[in-house]
Design an enzyme around this catalytic site. Sequence first.
Site, PDB file in Angstrom:
ATOM      1  N   HIS A 195       1.828   2.091  -3.458  1.00  0.00           N
ATOM      2  CA  HIS A 195       0.765   2.830  -4.154  1.00  0.00           C
ATOM      3  C   HIS A 195       0.873   4.324  -3.853  1.00  0.00           C
ATOM      4  O   HIS A 195       0.707   5.163  -4.741  1.00  0.00           O
ATOM      5  CB  HIS A 195      -0.608   2.319  -3.714  1.00  0.00           C
ATOM      6  CG  HIS A 195      -1.061   1.084  -4.421  1.00  0.00           C
ATOM      7  ND1 HIS A 195      -1.057   0.965  -5.795  1.00  0.00           N
ATOM      8  CD2 HIS A 195      -1.562  -0.092  -3.944  1.00  0.00           C
ATOM      9  CE1 HIS A 195      -1.518  -0.224  -6.140  1.00  0.00           C
ATOM     10  NE2 HIS A 195      -1.827  -0.887  -5.042  1.00  0.00           N
ATOM     11  N   GLU A 234      -0.909  -2.676  -9.896  1.00  0.00           N
ATOM     12  CA  GLU A 234      -0.895  -3.688  -8.846  1.00  0.00           C
ATOM     13  C   GLU A 234       0.392  -4.505  -8.892  1.00  0.00           C
ATOM     14  O   GLU A 234       0.988  -4.798  -7.855  1.00  0.00           O
ATOM     15  CB  GLU A 234      -2.113  -4.611  -8.964  1.00  0.00           C
ATOM     16  CG  GLU A 234      -3.424  -3.972  -8.554  1.00  0.00           C
ATOM     17  CD  GLU A 234      -3.430  -3.487  -7.111  1.00  0.00           C
ATOM     18  OE1 GLU A 234      -2.913  -4.214  -6.229  1.00  0.00           O
ATOM     19  OE2 GLU A 234      -3.919  -2.371  -6.872  1.00  0.00           O
ATOM     20  N   GLU A 242       0.828  -1.212   0.000  1.00  0.00           N
ATOM     21  CA  GLU A 242       0.000   0.000   0.000  1.00  0.00           C
ATOM     22  C   GLU A 242       0.862   1.261   0.000  1.00  0.00           C
ATOM     23  O   GLU A 242       0.514   2.255  -0.645  1.00  0.00           O
ATOM     24  CB  GLU A 242      -0.936  -0.016   1.212  1.00  0.00           C
ATOM     25  CG  GLU A 242      -1.927  -1.173   1.235  1.00  0.00           C
ATOM     26  CD  GLU A 242      -2.774  -1.254  -0.016  1.00  0.00           C
ATOM     27  OE1 GLU A 242      -2.963  -0.226  -0.697  1.00  0.00           O
ATOM     28  OE2 GLU A 242      -3.244  -2.357  -0.338  1.00  0.00           O
TER      29      GLU A 242
END
Length: 216
Positions: free
Chosen positions: A67, A137, A64
């Site tokens: 990201h 991803e 995360e």
Amino acid sequence: QLYDSVENLAMKAELPMPKVYVMENPTPNAFATGRNPQHSAVAVTTGILNLLKRDELEGVISHELTHVKNRDILVGTIAATLVGTITFIARMAGWAAMFSGGRNERDRGNVFSDLALIIIAPIAALLIQMAISRSREYMADEGGAQISGNPLALASALNKLQHGNEVIPMRNAGTSSAHMFIVNPLSGKSLMKLFSTHPPIEERIERLQEIAAGRR
């Protein structure tokens, strides 16, 4: 323990400390949000805290944080805006061409091409958006493996999360937010990989195993 893990991993990733949230939800999942690293947040469900070991959870958090570092929320927002714009323009142009006055017989023969414009252009734009989401991803998995230093722990977490989402699906998840989660909460509701926001878990695990073996 969660806050300490996020803090330590954010330092390793050379990121500002994001806000940390825990969602009261039995489905094991997590996501990050924020327009830039200075205004970011990491959220995990109570389900993921109960399911994963610490090294697995740190792999998820590192995913995360990648990201956040890659500004993927901004990229996703721009992609979604472009899809909406293309869809609107294609529909307006298509309907205007189909129903404009003064058509001759030859023009009327192009009605199918006009209809194709209305249907195909938005689908093509959506496919591009989904492909971008899947590529981000893969990048987040690779970055998560680097930040945590343990690609196999992230691979193990993904395996557990896939099973956990099948056993306890996220009932309040929607298509507008599904792309944000580390594991697609709608994966059980879709049969078409092309329209999925996430790559197949099996492929993600295989890539992480290759990273651990030094083949990537």
